[in-house]
Design a protein around this motif. Structure first.
Motif, PDB file in Angstrom:
ATOM      1  N   LEU A 124       6.526   6.578   0.508  1.00 10.01           N
ATOM      2  CA  LEU A 124       6.365   6.276  -0.881  1.00 10.01           C
ATOM      3  C   LEU A 124       5.098   5.429  -1.228  1.00 10.01           C
ATOM      4  N   VAL A 125       4.069   5.968  -1.937  1.00  7.16           N
ATOM      5  CA  VAL A 125       3.019   5.385  -2.216  1.00  7.16           C
ATOM      6  C   VAL A 125       2.713   4.655  -3.366  1.00  7.16           C
ATOM      7  N   ASN A 126       1.753   3.440  -3.172  1.00 10.01           N
ATOM      8  CA  ASN A 126       1.482   2.807  -4.392  1.00 10.01           C
ATOM      9  C   ASN A 126       0.165   3.635  -5.193  1.00 10.01           C
ATOM     10  N   ILE A 127       0.466   4.052  -6.210  1.00  5.82           N
ATOM     11  CA  ILE A 127      -0.595   4.678  -7.195  1.00  5.82           C
ATOM     12  C   ILE A 127      -1.839   3.889  -6.946  1.00  5.82           C
ATOM     13  N   ALA A 128      -1.867   2.954  -7.391  1.00  7.17           N
ATOM     14  CA  ALA A 128      -3.032   1.960  -7.319  1.00  7.17           C
ATOM     15  C   ALA A 128      -3.842   1.989  -6.366  1.00  7.17           C
ATOM     16  N   HIS A 129      -3.286   2.224  -5.090  1.00 10.56           N
ATOM     17  CA  HIS A 129      -3.982   2.145  -4.011  1.00 10.56           C
ATOM     18  C   HIS A 129      -4.416   3.680  -3.210  1.00 10.56           C
ATOM     19  N   TYR A 175       3.481  -1.162   4.315  1.00 12.40           N
ATOM     20  CA  TYR A 175       2.315  -1.537   4.626  1.00 12.40           C
ATOM     21  C   TYR A 175       1.447  -2.332   3.789  1.00 12.40           C
ATOM     22  N   PHE A 176       0.751  -3.485   4.135  1.00 14.40           N
ATOM     23  CA  PHE A 176       0.007  -4.082   3.482  1.00 14.40           C
ATOM     24  C   PHE A 176      -1.642  -4.130   3.929  1.00 14.40           C
ATOM     25  N   LYS A 177      -2.464  -4.818   3.344  1.00 14.65           N
ATOM     26  CA  LYS A 177      -3.902  -4.865   3.738  1.00 14.65           C
ATOM     27  C   LYS A 177      -3.985  -5.502   5.295  1.00 14.65           C
ATOM     28  N   LEU A 194       0.960  -1.166  -0.031  1.00 18.93           N
ATOM     29  CA  LEU A 194      -0.046   0.125  -0.083  1.00 18.93           C
ATOM     30  C   LEU A 194       0.688   1.378   0.063  1.00 18.93           C
ATOM     31  N   TYR A 195       1.703   1.263   1.087  1.00 25.20           N
ATOM     32  CA  TYR A 195       2.685   2.352   1.046  1.00 25.20           C
ATOM     33  C   TYR A 195       4.059   1.860   1.910  1.00 25.20           C
ATOM     34  N   VAL A 196       4.954   2.746   1.885  1.00 24.64           N
ATOM     35  CA  VAL A 196       6.089   2.646   2.463  1.00 24.64           C
ATOM     36  C   VAL A 196       6.509   3.971   3.530  1.00 24.64           C
ATOM     37  N   GLU A 197       6.683   3.592   4.815  1.00 24.90           N
ATOM     38  CA  GLU A 197       7.017   4.817   5.499  1.00 24.90           C
ATOM     39  C   GLU A 197       8.496   4.708   5.990  1.00 24.90           C
ATOM     40  N   GLY A 198       9.288   5.630   5.760  1.00 29.08           N
ATOM     41  CA  GLY A 198      10.702   5.832   6.158  1.00 29.08           C
ATOM     42  C   GLY A 198      10.986   6.151   7.808  1.00 29.08           C
ATOM     43  N   MET A 199      11.501   5.182   8.316  1.00 32.17           N
ATOM     44  CA  MET A 199      11.691   5.715   9.694  1.00 32.17           C
ATOM     45  C   MET A 199      13.225   6.070   9.893  1.00 32.17           C
ATOM     46  N   MET A 236      15.150   4.163   2.362  1.00 32.32           N
ATOM     47  CA  MET A 236      14.056   4.412   1.278  1.00 32.32           C
ATOM     48  C   MET A 236      14.735   4.555  -0.184  1.00 32.32           C
ATOM     49  N   LEU A 237      15.624   5.478  -0.192  1.00 34.87           N
ATOM     50  CA  LEU A 237      16.332   5.577  -1.721  1.00 34.87           C
ATOM     51  C   LEU A 237      16.458   4.103  -2.186  1.00 34.87           C
ATOM     52  N   SER A 238      17.150   3.400  -1.593  1.00 39.55           N
ATOM     53  CA  SER A 238      17.563   2.002  -2.167  1.00 39.55           C
ATOM     54  C   SER A 238      16.226   1.311  -2.738  1.00 39.55           C
ATOM     55  N   LEU A 239      15.117   1.200  -1.922  1.00 37.64           N
ATOM     56  CA  LEU A 239      14.035   0.434  -1.971  1.00 37.64           C
ATOM     57  C   LEU A 239      13.176   1.283  -3.279  1.00 37.64           C
ATOM     58  N   GLU A 240      13.349   2.656  -3.487  1.00 35.55           N
ATOM     59  CA  GLU A 240      12.729   3.290  -4.266  1.00 35.55           C
ATOM     60  C   GLU A 240      13.101   3.195  -5.791  1.00 35.55           C
ATOM     61  N   GLU A 241      14.507   2.928  -5.751  1.00 33.34           N
ATOM     62  CA  GLU A 241      15.158   2.470  -6.994  1.00 33.34           C
ATOM     63  C   GLU A 241      14.713   1.012  -7.520  1.00 33.34           C
TER      64      GLU A 241
END
Length: 250
Positions: free
Chosen positions: A207-212, A175-177, A163-168, A187-192
């Motif tokens: 970082l959010v999943n556009i579809a959700h 985050y999933f359902k 669903l989305y990713v939160e950087g700590m 965050m940068l490495s995952l975004e890539e």
């Protein structure tokens, strides 16, 4: 401590660059690297300027970077790099920790560095590195799957289900359902690793999943029923790339 002796393939080896203006510090880190089977010392140098030259000539996967160096600090150098390698900061000063994590470093090691902390840091780096390899291998197959490290195992997840990713501060929450996974990755490495057409960085920490995406209103985007902030500098880009081109006019 006995050397770790299991074999690694060349592709699995993490090529390291050690940057420090103190020879004794370089020697200590090199000694630690040589104890770990998945690390390889590619180069060492004593300044950020020398490091910049090395990065142009050689493939470096992981950089051990001192902060306090003459002419150009490690932080200023790291911030200047367009595509920095995975980076672990090394320093005798704790006050730079937050600044380091802002730059998406893998870890922040305080000198003198105990081997236990060094090992913890490189295990994080290995997880991120292997995820990148998995992504490159799967990219040609257009698979929706990723592998994330969970303890001593690697778990397969679908990009589409995020669903989305939160950087700590030094880890991420995926985050999933039905659940939340914690991974030690930047965050940068995952975004890539995630398709840009599927995911959008709404904020430094999200970082959010556009579809959700359910709703975009003002400075907030709603994803899976959760309100997340949109940085003011990113709102127009989000609207243009996600909303306007799919807008149904009356």
């Amino acid at each position: 401590m006995a050397d770790i002796i299991s074999k690694q393939t060349e592709e699995q080896l993490i090529r390291c660059l050690v940057v420090d203006d103190e020879a004794v510090a370089i020697k200590g880190i090199v000694n630690y690297i040589q104890k770990i089977d998945f690390l390889k010392v590619e180069e060492t140098c004593t300044s950020a300027l020398q490091a910049a030259s090395i990065l142009k000539k050689k493939e470096i996967d992981l950089m051990f970077l001192d902060i306090n160096m003459p002419h150009l600090s490690g932080l200023d150098f790291l911030e200047s790099l367009e595509n920095p390698p995975l980076t672990i900061l090394t320093t005798a000063y704790s006050e730079y920790a937050l600044e380091g994590y802002r730059l998406n470093v893998i870890d922040y090691l305080l000198k003198p560095i105990p081997f236990q902390r060094f090992f913890q840091a490189v295990i994080k780096a290995q997880g991120t590195f292997q995820s990148k390899i998995s992504f490159r291998q799967n990219e040609g197959e257009r698979t929706p799957d990723l592998y994330v490290r969970q303890g001593d195992a690697f778990r397969k997840i679908s990009r589409e289900d995020i669903l989305y990713v939160e950087g700590m501060q030094n880890y991420l929450k995926l985050y999933f359902k039905e659940e939340v996974l914690i991974i030690h990755q930047t965050m940068l490495s995952l975004e890539e690793m995630l398709p840009k057409e599927m995911f959008f960085r709404t904020h430094r920490s999200f970082l959010v999943n556009i579809a959700h995406i359910n709703t975009i209103s003002g400075g907030v985007v709603v994803v899976g029923g959760k309100e997340l902030p949109i940085a003011s500098a990113r709102r127009n880009e989000l609207l243009e790339s996600v909303v306007y081109k799919n807008l149904i006019s009356k």
